[in-house]
Design a protein around this motif. Structure first.
Motif, mmCIF file in Angstrom:
data_model
loop_
_atom_site.group_PDB
_atom_site.id
_atom_site.type_symbol
_atom_site.label_atom_id
_atom_site.label_comp_id
_atom_site.label_asym_id
_atom_site.label_seq_id
_atom_site.Cartn_x
_atom_site.Cartn_y
_atom_site.Cartn_z
ATOM 1 N N ARG A 74 60.928 86.584 45.273
ATOM 2 C CA ARG A 74 60.889 86.556 43.819
ATOM 3 C C ARG A 74 59.523 87.005 43.329
ATOM 4 N NH1 ARG A 74 66.045 87.076 43.111
ATOM 5 N NH2 ARG A 74 67.283 85.237 43.662
ATOM 6 N N GLN A 75 59.546 87.814 42.260
ATOM 7 C CA GLN A 75 58.305 88.436 41.817
ATOM 8 C C GLN A 75 58.405 88.816 40.354
ATOM 9 O OE1 GLN A 75 58.266 92.727 43.500
ATOM 10 N NE2 GLN A 75 59.553 91.537 44.927
ATOM 11 N N TYR A 90 53.742 87.885 43.278
ATOM 12 C CA TYR A 90 54.653 87.037 44.045
ATOM 13 C C TYR A 90 53.835 86.063 44.882
ATOM 14 C CZ TYR A 90 53.627 89.961 48.115
ATOM 15 O OH TYR A 90 52.980 90.621 49.127
#
Length: 620
Positions: free
Chosen positions: A568-569, A584
């Protein structure tokens, strides 16, 4: 059918019986016709000429004693019985072959039933009375060698006549196999096993199933047909149910979990008031070169202390205070709560939750001229949280659903508001009351976001279902509004559209067709072409807030947007479509941050997810 004795001449050296046969042959009896004499001796009409059927040597076939007696009786009548014979070479069914040709000769008697003799005095057309057996030494009339189309001396020794060598061998194998299986006594073994199985089952006693009591079917009738008044049920009120509904009018700035102001809440509000009094030293926005900007992005990290659950539900909007001394963040969730978090204050006392709305907080901004005011918009009302008075006051209220807003002036006295039904309205905070100044229909089905041009404040961009247009607020009217410019190219619903922060020469949009588009708005013509397009997964689904691409206030040509990629970023793009950086952290960022905001003067990025958690990336 009967034939009388013919008057044709017959050689005298033949016996009377032979003379009769020759007379029948001379009359041309058809093939397949059996001539039955009175004494029961059958005679088959020849299928070919007599010369071809005469045995070699011209000798007459041998006859038994009874046949010699028949020769003595002259003047006998001949009768012909039409009986179908098997065609030569025809293959008989297996069961008939087994029954007709077995070792005890019973099958031959069955096969010989076709050749029947009528005794004297039997009426014509009646069935024959007795069967003449072809087996034996000719005791009951001999078997004529010409009757089956084969010679009399070629019969097999095992009694299988009329069959080829292959069929006789096949029948012999079938007979041997049947005897072998009979010797195994499989039927007796199966019967014995069946007795054993049934004997074991008989010992088991089954418990009888209880019979279900037959319920009488009652015909249902409505209370209207029964002429009965409906009973009124009082729903018990849940404790605190009335407190969940937020009333209209000003509300005290009190956290949801407490009735009266506490010391921790007073400290938080005091901190907000203190940082709002200090204005930034330089309000002008400067741009730096791209290398320096990328270096600043790389220096921003996420730590465990900078992750906190500020609200209980999905984050729908985030705002950051412009203070340069400390980090102060506000977040609005799906159920009308607003969470205030002092990031620099470690511990539980750094965040408090307020409930000034009944519905989701779709948009929220600190006032650019007075950061002590926090304006938040829900479906039914636009409120202003004034920390100096510690109240959430109403700016405007509407029966229609509100979607977003933006300030039309730097002093934040007026604002443009968008509606979910597609129209827009102008609000003046200086006017007493909560009414609207102007409501205009711009031809949209849905207006999701509105954003004002940073330089030319009369222009604003509105993002609708599949339309993105720029309007001039000075020429708005109730109906029939025409856009200044149209941003074409979207094929599905548009989630957001924002001007670039410094000059407004760019507009970035997020569309459900999985594309980010950047438009050149340096000159507002009737149609504006796409400057760049970025392929981006915008399919957030039902449980995530839709992505909104927002510009970095410190950099004119760079914008920030959430991402569905793993890990996830949060991604940073240039207006040319180039990916500059991805924020991230595998340890502390494990969810999608749909809503993001960037500090106007410091290198700080705040991202909110669907569980009410905020992530703050900042310089070490």
């Amino acid at each position: 059918m009967a034939l009388s004795e013919p008057g044709a001449a017959v050689p005298e050296e033949l016996s009377p019986l032979s003379q009769q046969r020759e007379q029948v042959r001379g009359r041309g009896v058809p093939s397949g016709v059996v001539v039955v004499m009175e004494d029961g001796a059958p005679l088959t009409a020849p299928r070919s000429s007599p010369q071809e059927r005469t045995p070699s040597g011209g000798a007459e076939p041998r006859r038994g004693p009874e046949q010699g007696e028949r020769r003595a009786g002259p003047g006998r009548q001949l009768r012909v019985l039409l009986t179908p014979l098997s065609v030569a070479g025809r293959r008989m069914p297996q069961k008939r072959l087994l029954g007709a040709y077995d070792d005890d000769g019973a099958g031959r008697e069955a096969a010989g039933k076709r050749l029947r003799a009528e005794p004297p005095g039997t009426p014509p057309g009646s069935p024959p009375a007795a069967a003449a057996s072809p087996h034996g030494s000719g005791s009951n009339g001999g078997w004529d060698a010409e009757s089956d189309g084969s010679d009399g001396g070629g019969a097999a020794q095992d009694g299988y006549t009329q069959l080829s060598a292959y069929e006789r061998k096949r029948l012999k194998n079938i007979t041997e196999n049947a005897k072998f299986f009979a010797a195994l006594k499989l039927h007796e073994s199966a019967a014995r096993l069946h007795k054993i199985a049934t004997r074991g089952q008989s010992n088991v006693t089954k418990r009888p199933k209880p019979k279900k009591a037959e319920e009488e079917t009652v015909r249902r009738r409505s209370m209207r047909l029964q002429r009965v008044e409906p009973s009124v049920l009082e729903v018990p009120t849940q404790p605190g149910a009335e407190e969940e509904y937020v009333p209209a009018g000003p509300l005290p700035m009190v956290p949801e979990s407490q009735v009266e102001n506490s010391k921790l809440t007073e400290e938080l509000l005091a901190t907000w008031m203190k940082i709002s009094e200090t204005k930034p030293n330089d309000t002008k926005k400067h741009m730096c070169d791209m290398k320096r900007y990328q270096y600043s992005l790389n220096s921003m990290v996420l730590s465990e202390d900078n992750v906190k659950k500020v609200v209980q539900n999905r984050v729908c909007s985030v705002a950051i205070h412009p203070s340069e001394s400390l980090i102060f963040v506000a977040a609005g969730d799906k159920y009308g709560h607003i969470g205030l978090w002092n990031v620099d204050c470690k511990g539980e006392e750094g965040a408090h939750v307020f409930a000034p709305h009944n519905y989701s907080v779709n948009c929220m901004h600190f006032s650019p001229s007075n950061p002590a005011h926090l304006l938040s918009l829900s479906h039914d009302v636009l409120r202003c949280g004034d920390v100096t008075r510690a109240i959430f006051d109403e700016v405007c209220r509407s029966e229609e659903n509100l979607s977003s807003f933006d300030f039309l002036e730097d002093n934040a006295s007026t604002a443009i508001v968008g509606y979910w039904n597609g129209s827009v309205a102008v609000v003046d905070r200086r006017t007493p009351g909560t009414s609207l100044e102007l409501s205009a229909n711009i031809g949209f089905k849905i207006t999701r976001t509105v954003h004002v041009h940073p330089v030319n404040k009369q222009y604003f961009v509105a993002a609708g279902s599949v339309d993105v247009r720029i309007y001039d607020v000075r020429y708005l009217k109730s109906d029939g509004n025409k856009p200044v410019s149209t941003l074409n190219g979207h094929t599905k619903s548009v989630a957001s559209a924002y001007f670039s922060p410094v000059t407004g020469n760019r507009v970035v949009t997020v569309c459900a067709d999985d594309k980010l588009r950047v438009y050149d708005t340096s000159s507002l013509s009737s149609t504006i072409a796409v400057l760049s397009t970025v392929r981006h997964n915008n399919n957030t689904g039902r449980w995530l807030t839709r992505f909104r691409a927002i510009w970095d206030p410190k950099q004119e040509d760079c914008f920030v947007v959430g991402s569905m990629a793993r890990p996830r970023q949060i991604e940073v793009y240039q207006d040319t479509g180039k990916l500059l950086h991805s924020f991230y952290n595998i340890d502390y960022l494990g969810s999608v941050c749909s809503i993001n905001v960037v500090h106007p003067s410091r290198n700080i990025l705040v991202g909110g997810n669907s569980s009410g958690r905020l992530h703050v990336f900042k310089e070490q």
